[in-house]
Scaffold this motif. Structure first.
Motif, PDB file in Angstrom:
ATOM      1  N   GLU A 103      -5.130 -39.702 -13.047  1.00  0.00           N
ATOM      2  CA  GLU A 103      -5.495 -38.297 -13.020  1.00  0.00           C
ATOM      3  C   GLU A 103      -4.255 -37.413 -12.956  1.00  0.00           C
ATOM      4  O   GLU A 103      -3.283 -37.765 -12.292  1.00  0.00           O
ATOM      5  CB  GLU A 103      -6.371 -38.004 -11.786  1.00  0.00           C
ATOM      6  N   PRO A 104      -4.306 -36.250 -13.613  1.00  0.00           N
ATOM      7  CA  PRO A 104      -3.175 -35.317 -13.472  1.00  0.00           C
ATOM      8  C   PRO A 104      -3.003 -34.907 -12.011  1.00  0.00           C
ATOM      9  O   PRO A 104      -3.969 -34.771 -11.270  1.00  0.00           O
ATOM     10  CB  PRO A 104      -3.599 -34.113 -14.316  1.00  0.00           C
ATOM     11  N   LYS A 105      -1.753 -34.741 -11.612  1.00  0.00           N
ATOM     12  CA  LYS A 105      -1.431 -34.351 -10.242  1.00  0.00           C
ATOM     13  C   LYS A 105      -1.436 -32.833 -10.114  1.00  0.00           C
ATOM     14  O   LYS A 105      -1.275 -32.119 -11.093  1.00  0.00           O
ATOM     15  CB  LYS A 105      -0.046 -34.873  -9.842  1.00  0.00           C
ATOM     16  N   GLU A 106      -1.537 -32.377  -8.900  1.00  0.00           N
ATOM     17  CA  GLU A 106      -1.534 -30.947  -8.599  1.00  0.00           C
ATOM     18  C   GLU A 106      -0.133 -30.384  -8.866  1.00  0.00           C
ATOM     19  O   GLU A 106       0.865 -30.945  -8.411  1.00  0.00           O
ATOM     20  CB  GLU A 106      -1.950 -30.779  -7.132  1.00  0.00           C
ATOM     21  N   ILE A 107      -0.052 -29.284  -9.606  1.00  0.00           N
ATOM     22  CA  ILE A 107       1.252 -28.805 -10.083  1.00  0.00           C
ATOM     23  C   ILE A 107       2.173 -28.347  -8.960  1.00  0.00           C
ATOM     24  O   ILE A 107       3.375 -28.507  -9.067  1.00  0.00           O
ATOM     25  CB  ILE A 107       1.122 -27.716 -11.176  1.00  0.00           C
ATOM     26  N   LYS A 108       1.637 -27.794  -7.900  1.00  0.00           N
ATOM     27  CA  LYS A 108       2.494 -27.342  -6.790  1.00  0.00           C
ATOM     28  C   LYS A 108       3.248 -28.528  -6.184  1.00  0.00           C
ATOM     29  O   LYS A 108       4.450 -28.445  -5.926  1.00  0.00           O
ATOM     30  CB  LYS A 108       1.661 -26.633  -5.724  1.00  0.00           C
ATOM     31  N   ARG A 109       2.550 -29.638  -5.987  1.00  0.00           N
ATOM     32  CA  ARG A 109       3.201 -30.846  -5.442  1.00  0.00           C
ATOM     33  C   ARG A 109       4.269 -31.379  -6.384  1.00  0.00           C
ATOM     34  O   ARG A 109       5.361 -31.771  -5.960  1.00  0.00           O
ATOM     35  CB  ARG A 109       2.146 -31.933  -5.183  1.00  0.00           C
ATOM     36  N   ILE A 110       3.952 -31.418  -7.667  1.00  0.00           N
ATOM     37  CA  ILE A 110       4.906 -31.924  -8.661  1.00  0.00           C
ATOM     38  C   ILE A 110       6.137 -31.021  -8.707  1.00  0.00           C
ATOM     39  O   ILE A 110       7.274 -31.501  -8.708  1.00  0.00           O
ATOM     40  CB  ILE A 110       4.244 -32.018 -10.067  1.00  0.00           C
ATOM     41  N   THR A 111       5.906 -29.716  -8.726  1.00  0.00           N
ATOM     42  CA  THR A 111       7.012 -28.755  -8.764  1.00  0.00           C
ATOM     43  C   THR A 111       7.918 -28.939  -7.551  1.00  0.00           C
ATOM     44  O   THR A 111       9.140 -29.030  -7.685  1.00  0.00           O
ATOM     45  CB  THR A 111       6.464 -27.313  -8.814  1.00  0.00           C
ATOM     46  N   GLU A 112       7.337 -29.007  -6.373  1.00  0.00           N
ATOM     47  CA  GLU A 112       8.122 -29.173  -5.153  1.00  0.00           C
ATOM     48  C   GLU A 112       8.898 -30.486  -5.148  1.00  0.00           C
ATOM     49  O   GLU A 112      10.068 -30.522  -4.754  1.00  0.00           O
ATOM     50  CB  GLU A 112       7.211 -29.093  -3.925  1.00  0.00           C
ATOM     51  N   LYS A 113       8.261 -31.563  -5.610  1.00  0.00           N
ATOM     52  CA  LYS A 113       8.922 -32.872  -5.650  1.00  0.00           C
ATOM     53  C   LYS A 113      10.126 -32.852  -6.588  1.00  0.00           C
ATOM     54  O   LYS A 113      11.220 -33.309  -6.227  1.00  0.00           O
ATOM     55  CB  LYS A 113       7.921 -33.942  -6.103  1.00  0.00           C
ATOM     56  N   ILE A 114       9.934 -32.323  -7.774  1.00  0.00           N
ATOM     57  CA  ILE A 114      11.024 -32.301  -8.758  1.00  0.00           C
ATOM     58  C   ILE A 114      12.172 -31.439  -8.259  1.00  0.00           C
ATOM     59  O   ILE A 114      13.344 -31.843  -8.330  1.00  0.00           O
ATOM     60  CB  ILE A 114      10.509 -31.863 -10.143  1.00  0.00           C
ATOM     61  N   ILE A 115      11.881 -30.270  -7.727  1.00  0.00           N
ATOM     62  CA  ILE A 115      12.933 -29.392  -7.212  1.00  0.00           C
ATOM     63  C   ILE A 115      13.678 -30.067  -6.062  1.00  0.00           C
ATOM     64  O   ILE A 115      14.914 -30.044  -6.005  1.00  0.00           O
ATOM     65  CB  ILE A 115      12.370 -28.017  -6.794  1.00  0.00           C
ATOM     66  N   ARG A 116      12.952 -30.687  -5.164  1.00  0.00           N
ATOM     67  CA  ARG A 116      13.573 -31.387  -4.024  1.00  0.00           C
ATOM     68  C   ARG A 116      14.515 -32.493  -4.528  1.00  0.00           C
ATOM     69  O   ARG A 116      15.641 -32.643  -4.046  1.00  0.00           O
ATOM     70  CB  ARG A 116      12.481 -31.967  -3.123  1.00  0.00           C
ATOM     71  N   GLU A 117      14.066 -33.259  -5.523  1.00  0.00           N
ATOM     72  CA  GLU A 117      14.899 -34.348  -6.039  1.00  0.00           C
ATOM     73  C   GLU A 117      16.103 -33.833  -6.831  1.00  0.00           C
ATOM     74  O   GLU A 117      17.185 -34.416  -6.771  1.00  0.00           O
ATOM     75  CB  GLU A 117      14.044 -35.310  -6.862  1.00  0.00           C
TER      76      GLU A 117
END
Length: 182
Positions: A103-117
């Protein structure tokens, strides 16, 4: 130092980024963080084209289609604080993160994860060059999942541009500096 290079499909951003990082790296170790997952012949052809472009440029390639923070575990014994890295590219990474699994993931979580990394990589490497796509100019309305992807790309690109010391847009092969210094 972090540099963001943005451009449309076929604009020459990848070639420019590879040449740009060569000037930044001088004699330091260069990493090429590849985020593309290959699903078909077209994808394989694109990967082979990019491999050929960077042939003999001294890159140490790390395939990392998701969880780019794990790149640091793959650099071996070389201290990355004196190394440069080219992250190619954010649009592949966002798609991979969003659609990994069923399933597609929630965009806020993905955005935060990518920025953090990305922040983690930026703190670790002497110079981080990031390639991203400009996908926002067609004016089309798409299905909800595609619109979520576009929104995630917009949010991430804005945050990366704010974080970057330098932002360069490649327009028909011509680099246009949008930001110089924080």
């Amino acid at each position: 130092m972090m540099t963001l290079i943005i451009g449309g499909s076929g604009s020459g951003k990848s070639s420019y980024a590879e040449d740009y990082i060569a000037t930044c790296s001088k004699d330091s170790r260069k990493y090429y963080i590849a985020t593309m997952q290959v699903f078909d012949k077209e994808g394989q052809a694109k990967v082979e084209k990019h491999q050929k472009m960077r042939e003999n440029k001294g890159f140490h390639a790390i395939e990392q289609p998701i969880s780019i923070g794990k790149v640091l575990e793959k650099t071996g014994d070389t201290p990355v604080s004196e190394s440069t890295a080219l992250l190619e590219c954010i649009s592949n990474l966002v798609a991979n993160e969003m659609f990994f699994g069923n399933e597609p993931k929630e965009i806020k979580r993905i955005t935060e994860k990518i920025i953090r990394e990305v922040e983690q990589l930026n703190k670790s490497f002497k110079h981080l060059v990031i390639v991203t796509n400009n996908i926002f100019e067609d004016g089309m309305i798409y299905d909800e999942t595609t619109m979520d992807y576009i929104q995630a790309m917009a949010d991430i690109n804005k945050k990366l541009a704010m974080m970057a010391d330098k932002v360069i847009e490649i327009v028909v092969g011509i680099p246009v500096v949008l930001k110089e210094g924080k």
